[in-house]
Write a protein that holds these residues in place. Structure first.
Motif, short mmCIF file in Angstrom:
data_model
loop_
_atom_site.label_atom_id
_atom_site.label_comp_id
_atom_site.label_asym_id
_atom_site.label_seq_id
_atom_site.Cartn_x
_atom_site.Cartn_y
_atom_site.Cartn_z
N LYS A 1 2.08 1.72 -3.36
CA LYS A 1 1.01 2.14 -4.27
C LYS A 1 0.73 3.63 -4.10
CE LYS A 1 -2.67 -0.28 -4.77
NZ LYS A 1 -3.90 -1.06 -4.47
N GLN A 2 0.76 4.08 -2.85
CA GLN A 2 0.52 5.51 -2.62
C GLN A 2 1.62 6.35 -3.25
OE1 GLN A 2 0.14 5.91 1.63
NE2 GLN A 2 -1.90 4.93 1.68
N ARG A 3 2.90 5.89 -3.07
CA ARG A 3 3.98 6.64 -3.71
C ARG A 3 3.86 6.59 -5.23
NH1 ARG A 3 6.93 4.08 0.50
NH2 ARG A 3 7.73 2.50 -0.96
N ASN B 1 1.04 6.28 -6.91
CA ASN B 1 -0.07 7.17 -7.31
C ASN B 1 0.38 8.63 -7.29
OD1 ASN B 1 -1.80 5.00 -7.62
ND2 ASN B 1 -2.57 5.11 -5.53
N ALA B 2 1.20 8.98 -6.26
CA ALA B 2 1.69 10.36 -6.20
C ALA B 2 2.59 10.65 -7.39
CB ALA B 2 2.44 10.57 -4.89
N SER C 1 0.50 10.98 -10.42
CA SER C 1 -0.20 12.27 -10.41
C SER C 1 0.72 13.38 -10.90
CB SER C 1 -0.71 12.56 -9.00
OG SER C 1 -1.35 13.83 -8.97
N GLU D 1 0.81 -1.22 0.00
CA GLU D 1 0.00 0.00 0.00
C GLU D 1 0.84 1.27 0.00
OE1 GLU D 1 -3.24 2.50 -0.16
OE2 GLU D 1 -2.94 0.40 -0.68
N PRO D 2 1.89 1.37 0.88
CA PRO D 2 2.72 2.59 0.81
C PRO D 2 3.36 2.79 -0.56
CG PRO D 2 3.13 1.40 2.84
CD PRO D 2 2.31 0.49 2.01
#
Length: 331
Positions: free
Chosen positions: A108-110, A112-113, A116, A105-106
């Motif tokens: 994936k968040q990085r 996604n950032a 973006s 998850e971390p």
């Protein structure tokens, strides 16, 4: 689920599996609560739709204690209950997913950032490219307009020169054709007069085409001039007093081609030629000299294949010509 629910006092392994399921679902880990949950008709659907992305660390830690036990294995539990085996596999799968999810998850968040930011840069790049394309398009349009104006200028020059040449030629032509005016005026007058006779001429031509074919030349002339024309005039239908079937139905160029192809040049043969080429039905010809067959073969040789049947009757050779295309020539 009916198998597990039927237990009054379940085996230890089955009860352990149900405790783990209840912990995952956020319920009290007791057999009574387990039986109550098993009675819900949507129990399996709820397991399938379980929110596995939001398992808390506390719950995951408790489930880890169950999974770490040596007897909490699907093969071992399957010896006691097949239904409990499936639930055990589900609990273990949720525990593995929860542990991996916390690692992934971390990332994936990085990701996604980063995606973006990449999208923002790509959008900015797209805007810049769009502006550049717009400028290039305007420049190309201006260049095209400039070239069109240049081409129009050259075209106008060419047309001006051509118009001057045409005017000069037209002046010479008008001067040379001044004597043709009288003939053209007479031609227009004749055409207007013939247009007034069109109804009666069409009537006589249709009658000629339909009924007069079997008769000789002198009887044809007598029937047209003394009978039909008189009757048409009597009925008040406008018609040409000097009606000529061949001139009305055939062009002089066609008649000339027929003569070249072997049709005799007399008026009787020309009338027969008009009937043959204009009739909607196949004609029957009496042709003892073979002139008709020669003419038709020459006329149609380059367009269609004909199959000819020759029948002999006493002293006359009656030639019946019937069209057959190549696909039926073998019949």
């Amino acid at each position: 689920m009916t198998e597990i629910k039927s237990y009054g006092r379940p085996p230890v392994l089955v009860e352990k599996v149900m405790e783990a399921v209840m912990i995952l679902r956020g319920q009290e880990p007791t057999w009574a609560e387990s039986k109550r949950q098993l009675g819900d008709q949507n129990f399996l659907k709820q397991l399938m739709d379980f929110d596995k992305d939001n398992i808390t660390d506390r719950v995951l830690k408790k489930i880890g204690q169950y999974v770490a036990q040596t007897d909490f294995q699907p093969e071992i539990i399957g010896r006691v209950s097949s239904a409990a085996k499936s639930l055990c596999m589900w609990v273990r799968a949720m525990e593995v997913y929860g542990r991996i999810y916390r690692v992934v998850e971390p990332k994936k968040q990085r990701l996604n950032a980063a995606m973006s930011q990449l999208k923002e840069k790509q959008d900015a790049l797209s805007d810049a490219k769009a502006k550049l394309a717009e400028v290039e398009s305007k420049m190309a349009e201006l260049q095209k307009q400039y070239q069109e104006k240049q081409d129009q200028k050259e075209e106008l020059k060419r047309k001006a020169a051509h118009t001057e040449l045409m005017l000069d030629r037209a002046a010479k032509l008008v001067s040379g054709l001044a004597g043709e005016r009288v003939r053209w005026e007479q031609t227009v007058k004749d055409l207007e007069e013939r247009l007034g006779f069109l109804i009666g001429d069409c009537l006589i031509a249709a009658a000629f085409m339909s009924y007069i074919g079997p008769f000789l030349s002198n009887y044809r002339d007598e029937l047209v001039q003394k009978v039909w024309l008189a009757e048409v005039k009597k009925l008040g239908v406008p018609c040409d007093p000097g009606f000529d079937f061949c001139k009305f139905m055939a062009k002089p160029t066609n008649v000339r081609d027929w003569n070249i192809q072997g049709l005799p040049s007399d008026s009787f043969s020309t009338e027969n030629g008009v009937i043959v080429t204009s009739a909607s039905r196949w004609p029957l010809m009496v042709d003892p000299q073979g002139q008709a067959i020669k003419w038709i073969k020459n006329m149609e040789a380059s367009r269609v294949q004909w199959k000819i049947f020759i029948c002999y009757f006493i002293t006359y050779n009656i030639i019946l010509i019937q069209k057959h295309f190549k696909d039926v020539s073998s019949k």
